[in-house]
Design a protein around this motif. Structure first.
Motif, PDB file in Angstrom:
ATOM      1  N   ASP A  60      45.096  48.168  41.121  1.00 42.03           N
ATOM      2  CA  ASP A  60      44.791  46.783  41.502  1.00 42.03           C
ATOM      3  C   ASP A  60      43.899  46.735  42.745  1.00 42.03           C
ATOM      4  O   ASP A  60      42.944  45.943  42.820  1.00 42.03           O
ATOM      5  N   ARG A  61      44.234  47.600  43.704  1.00 41.13           N
ATOM      6  CA  ARG A  61      43.426  47.613  44.921  1.00 41.13           C
ATOM      7  C   ARG A  61      41.993  48.053  44.629  1.00 41.13           C
ATOM      8  O   ARG A  61      41.027  47.478  45.155  1.00 41.13           O
ATOM      9  N   LEU A  62      41.828  49.058  43.753  1.00 38.09           N
ATOM     10  CA  LEU A  62      40.486  49.498  43.396  1.00 38.09           C
ATOM     11  C   LEU A  62      39.716  48.404  42.657  1.00 38.09           C
ATOM     12  O   LEU A  62      38.505  48.233  42.869  1.00 38.09           O
ATOM     13  N   GLU A  63      40.440  47.662  41.785  1.00 40.57           N
ATOM     14  CA  GLU A  63      39.780  46.558  41.084  1.00 40.57           C
ATOM     15  C   GLU A  63      39.323  45.475  42.058  1.00 40.57           C
ATOM     16  O   GLU A  63      38.206  44.952  41.943  1.00 40.57           O
ATOM     17  N   ARG A  64      40.184  45.155  43.052  1.00 35.06           N
ATOM     18  CA  ARG A  64      39.795  44.156  44.045  1.00 35.06           C
ATOM     19  C   ARG A  64      38.599  44.627  44.872  1.00 35.06           C
ATOM     20  O   ARG A  64      37.672  43.853  45.145  1.00 35.06           O
ATOM     21  N   GLU A  65      38.640  45.900  45.248  1.00 33.75           N
ATOM     22  CA  GLU A  65      37.501  46.430  46.002  1.00 33.75           C
ATOM     23  C   GLU A  65      36.222  46.389  45.189  1.00 33.75           C
ATOM     24  O   GLU A  65      35.145  46.082  45.710  1.00 33.75           O
ATOM     25  N   GLN A  66      36.352  46.684  43.866  1.00 30.03           N
ATOM     26  CA  GLN A  66      35.178  46.632  43.000  1.00 30.03           C
ATOM     27  C   GLN A  66      34.648  45.204  42.898  1.00 30.03           C
ATOM     28  O   GLN A  66      33.424  44.971  42.926  1.00 30.03           O
ATOM     29  N   GLU A  67      35.572  44.223  42.769  1.00 24.74           N
ATOM     30  CA  GLU A  67      35.143  42.825  42.708  1.00 24.74           C
ATOM     31  C   GLU A  67      34.462  42.397  44.003  1.00 24.74           C
ATOM     32  O   GLU A  67      33.430  41.722  43.990  1.00 24.74           O
ATOM     33  N   GLU A  68      35.066  42.812  45.138  1.00 27.67           N
ATOM     34  CA  GLU A  68      34.445  42.477  46.421  1.00 27.67           C
ATOM     35  C   GLU A  68      33.069  43.122  46.551  1.00 27.67           C
ATOM     36  O   GLU A  68      32.119  42.503  47.045  1.00 27.67           O
ATOM     37  N   LYS A  69      32.981  44.367  46.083  1.00 27.55           N
ATOM     38  CA  LYS A  69      31.697  45.053  46.138  1.00 27.55           C
ATOM     39  C   LYS A  69      30.665  44.343  45.273  1.00 27.55           C
ATOM     40  O   LYS A  69      29.505  44.173  45.663  1.00 27.55           O
ATOM     41  N   THR A  70      31.118  43.895  44.058  1.00 28.35           N
ATOM     42  CA  THR A  70      30.204  43.164  43.179  1.00 28.35           C
ATOM     43  C   THR A  70      29.759  41.865  43.828  1.00 28.35           C
ATOM     44  O   THR A  70      28.583  41.487  43.754  1.00 28.35           O
ATOM     45  N   ALA A  71      30.722  41.151  44.459  1.00 26.91           N
ATOM     46  CA  ALA A  71      30.366  39.908  45.138  1.00 26.91           C
ATOM     47  C   ALA A  71      29.379  40.159  46.278  1.00 26.91           C
ATOM     48  O   ALA A  71      28.412  39.401  46.469  1.00 26.91           O
ATOM     49  N   MET A  72      29.599  41.238  47.012  1.00 23.58           N
ATOM     50  CA  MET A  72      28.683  41.562  48.099  1.00 23.58           C
ATOM     51  C   MET A  72      27.292  41.912  47.558  1.00 23.58           C
ATOM     52  O   MET A  72      26.266  41.516  48.126  1.00 23.58           O
ATOM     53  N   GLU A  73      27.265  42.644  46.435  1.00 19.35           N
ATOM     54  CA  GLU A  73      25.966  42.973  45.842  1.00 19.35           C
ATOM     55  C   GLU A  73      25.245  41.709  45.383  1.00 19.35           C
ATOM     56  O   GLU A  73      24.023  41.580  45.562  1.00 19.35           O
TER      57      GLU A  73
END
Length: 269
Positions: free
Chosen positions: A131-144
């Protein structure tokens, strides 16, 4: 220091090597020492549970190193024993090859480090980690996406600036062309005005020549001749003008004293 460096050992005269017995180690024990004294630094900041003393990371200790029976795959796990600097309480911690860290066992409590553990200092499970990795991936996508929007905005601003510069240059060129056209139009107007004046002068010259006699006198109308003759008779009848004289005439001075009521005394003779 040369006297301390020796190549041979001293054996007393009564030395008997047969009296030295060879000790055998217990079965299952390795050839190397199981417990060693090593010099190390505290791998993490901790708090002693006996006296509450804080031990910062990097403090040096003379510790006992023990090889445990536990293994992570083929990596052995070591245990270290140190003493508290205040109460001399024993503190034990061991290596954690799985997380590439150290784990505090007893005698002390590891200080909370927000960058090392997640919520509440508890170890996260596999699901929590996913779950934490998925959230980090979503945050990374949002930042991109945000970075892409910023780049697009910068490109739009650059394009708008380039268009404004092009419009300004075109307007400047149009103004320059207009000035050139105005200058050309003014020149044409001046040429037309000169041509018109020249034509009028030629027409006036033709008209003057048309009303001139062969002797070069101007042809007059009958009314003009009568007026000229009558004017001559009147001029003959008029008396000649008086001859001007340049004699100086003395003007009588005005008596301003009489106007002001001042009586002038008579001269005594």
């Amino acid at each position: 220091m040369s006297e301390r460096k020796v190549l041979t050992k001293y054996y007393p005269p009564d030395f008997d090597p047969s009296k030295i017995t060879r000790t055998r180690r217990p079965p299952g024990e390795s050839a190397g020492a199981k417990v060693q004294t090593v010099r190390l630094m505290a791998p993490f900041s901790m708090k002693c549970l006996s006296c509450g003393e804080y031990i910062y990371k990097g403090r040096k200790f003379n510790a006992r190193k023990e090889v445990t029976e536990q293994r992570y795959y083929a990596i052995p796990i070591f245990r270290f024993y140190i003493r508290c600097t205040r109460c001399s309480g024993e503190i034990t911690f061991k290596t954690d090859p799985k997380n590439m860290d150290y784990e505090c066992e007893r005698g002390a409590k590891r200080n909370f480090e927000i960058w090392r553990q997640g919520d509440g200092g508890e170890k996260e499970t596999d699901e929590e980690r996913l779950d934490r990795l998925e959230r980090e991936q979503e945050e990374k996508t949002a930042m991109e996406e945000l970075e892409a929007k910023v780049v697009d905005a910068k490109q739009e601003i650059a394009v708008a600036d380039a268009l404004d510069e092009i419009r300004t240059r075109n307007a400047r060129n149009e103004r320059a062309k207009g000035k050139e056209v105005d200058a050309a139009g003014g020149l044409e107007e001046r040429l037309m005005e000169e041509e018109r004046r020249r034509v009028e002068a030629e027409d006036a010259e033709r008209a003057r020549r048309a009303f001139m006699t062969e002797e070069g006198e101007k042809v007059r109308r009958i009314g003009e001749e009568e007026e000229k003759e009558g004017g001559g008779e009147e001029k003959r009848e008029m008396a000649p003008p008086p001859v001007p004289t340049f004699q100086r005439t003395v003007k009588k001075k005005r008596d301003f004293g009489a106007a002001l009521g001042i009586k002038k005394k008579a001269a005594l003779v």
